[in-house]
Design an enzyme around this catalytic site. Sequence first.
Site, PDB file in Angstrom:
ATOM      1  N   TYR A 134       0.983  -1.134  -0.193  1.00 22.36           N
ATOM      2  CA  TYR A 134       0.109  -0.097   0.013  1.00 22.36           C
ATOM      3  C   TYR A 134       0.845   1.286   0.140  1.00 22.36           C
ATOM      4  O   TYR A 134       0.485   2.384  -0.236  1.00 22.36           O
ATOM      5  CB  TYR A 134      -0.926   0.106   1.188  1.00 22.36           C
ATOM      6  CG  TYR A 134      -2.002  -1.104   0.925  1.00 22.36           C
ATOM      7  CD1 TYR A 134      -3.199  -0.611   0.131  1.00 22.36           C
ATOM      8  CD2 TYR A 134      -1.872  -2.395   1.514  1.00 22.36           C
ATOM      9  CE1 TYR A 134      -4.195  -1.784  -0.170  1.00 22.36           C
ATOM     10  CE2 TYR A 134      -2.848  -3.277   1.299  1.00 22.36           C
ATOM     11  CZ  TYR A 134      -3.834  -3.042   0.493  1.00 22.36           C
ATOM     12  OH  TYR A 134      -5.047  -4.007   0.182  1.00 22.36           O
ATOM     13  N   PHE A 420     -11.608  -3.601  10.745  1.00 23.80           N
ATOM     14  CA  PHE A 420     -12.765  -3.666   9.757  1.00 23.80           C
ATOM     15  C   PHE A 420     -12.395  -4.175   8.345  1.00 23.80           C
ATOM     16  O   PHE A 420     -13.296  -4.066   7.400  1.00 23.80           O
ATOM     17  CB  PHE A 420     -13.253  -2.010   9.458  1.00 23.80           C
ATOM     18  CG  PHE A 420     -12.137  -1.154   9.157  1.00 23.80           C
ATOM     19  CD1 PHE A 420     -11.728  -0.947   7.688  1.00 23.80           C
ATOM     20  CD2 PHE A 420     -11.271  -0.453  10.081  1.00 23.80           C
ATOM     21  CE1 PHE A 420     -10.601  -0.082   7.315  1.00 23.80           C
ATOM     22  CE2 PHE A 420     -10.334   0.414   9.669  1.00 23.80           C
ATOM     23  CZ  PHE A 420      -9.955   0.506   8.461  1.00 23.80           C
TER      24      PHE A 420
END
Length: 420
Positions: A134, A420
Amino acid sequence: MERFTGEDGGAATTELRVLRRDEWDTWYGSLIRAFGGVAEAPERLALYRELTQVDRSIGVWEGAEPVGSAGAFGFRMTVPGGAEVPAAGVTMVGVAATHRRRGVLTSMMRRQLDDVRSWGEPLAVLTASEPAIYGRFGYAAATFEVNAEIDTDRVRLSVPAGTDDVRVRYTAPEEALDACEAVYARLVPGRPGMLARRPGWERMGVLDPPVEREGASPLQCVLARRDGAVTGYARFRVRPGWNDAGPAGTVELKALAGLDPASEAALWRFLLGVDLTSKLAVRGRPVDEAWQHQVSDLRRCRPSLRDALYVRLVDVGAALAARTYRAPVDVVFEVEDAFCPWNAGRWRLSGDPKGASCERTTDAADLALSVRELGAAYLGGVSLASLGAAGRVRAVRPGALAAASVGFGSDVAPWLPHGF
């Protein structure tokens, strides 16, 4: 909907578009396969299906087959100063092993960040299964967490005044849910990185599929009370165990929150003293939590540090203006951002503990850095000075780095309370 070609420049056979509700099972199934193919418990699967924001979820399809997925929850995250700032919680990102290195992930990240910008959300955040992926999209580790294996046979806890005034009592996790959520909500403004709970997310904390226990007890819960008012809670499982010396069970902590030091200490003291156990397994706790200074022997707690939340500034000006600064700052950043070029260029940040502004400028730069460094330092858990020492922030004006680093700091370590 958009189409793109493969690396060979041939005819496009894939399309990138927004998910439809009736495609969720197939779409999510492709994600499970990308993460190894182990099925999730039906209860957890059903809750994720309900929580998925379909209009914020995308996929890459080859015919009727999804070969890539990415979603974005609409969260509000606490930043230094206590404001809750809109943040896209990037999630459910996966690419089929058959379609690696064909630009699928890059195309999804490109579309997603464009979408986040159009939604007016200045931040994107994620937890990374593979952190190296990322960075090239502008994300950087901004919060960290502590894991520990506490030897409760040998470790004792010194507690602050008032701890004995707190009562700790068992209650059923579902029955205590509202009380626990009230405690959580009061804590959210006080720590950067915490997420205001969206409707439905409170159920994630009490989800307890038997298949996930792996020999441990059902989820248990205790509430801390003072003068009849709930001041904290802990959720945990007990994993029974025995050896030649006797009982050697493990308490596995799932969540703990207290409104004051005495309530927190009462909960920790309870967990360290559960009968027939000799270890407390702790995962994902704040790096500045008080128990680390209350234990009699930190070495026998075997603490370890791990990266947690990754932050990406989608709108540099709006993001930097949304938080406050521990000390006055007046600095011009020269920002590099190849993936989101609308952020590139010079920005003047002026801020203090009361508020901030961040606007485009043509003034000479004081500091030069990429959007990744701003993301790392954004919540106050990574210092700009340390990034400078690593060669990732360049000081153009003498003294600017030290002053900005102090301003970006936080009195409380940032922390992500749940994934999440």
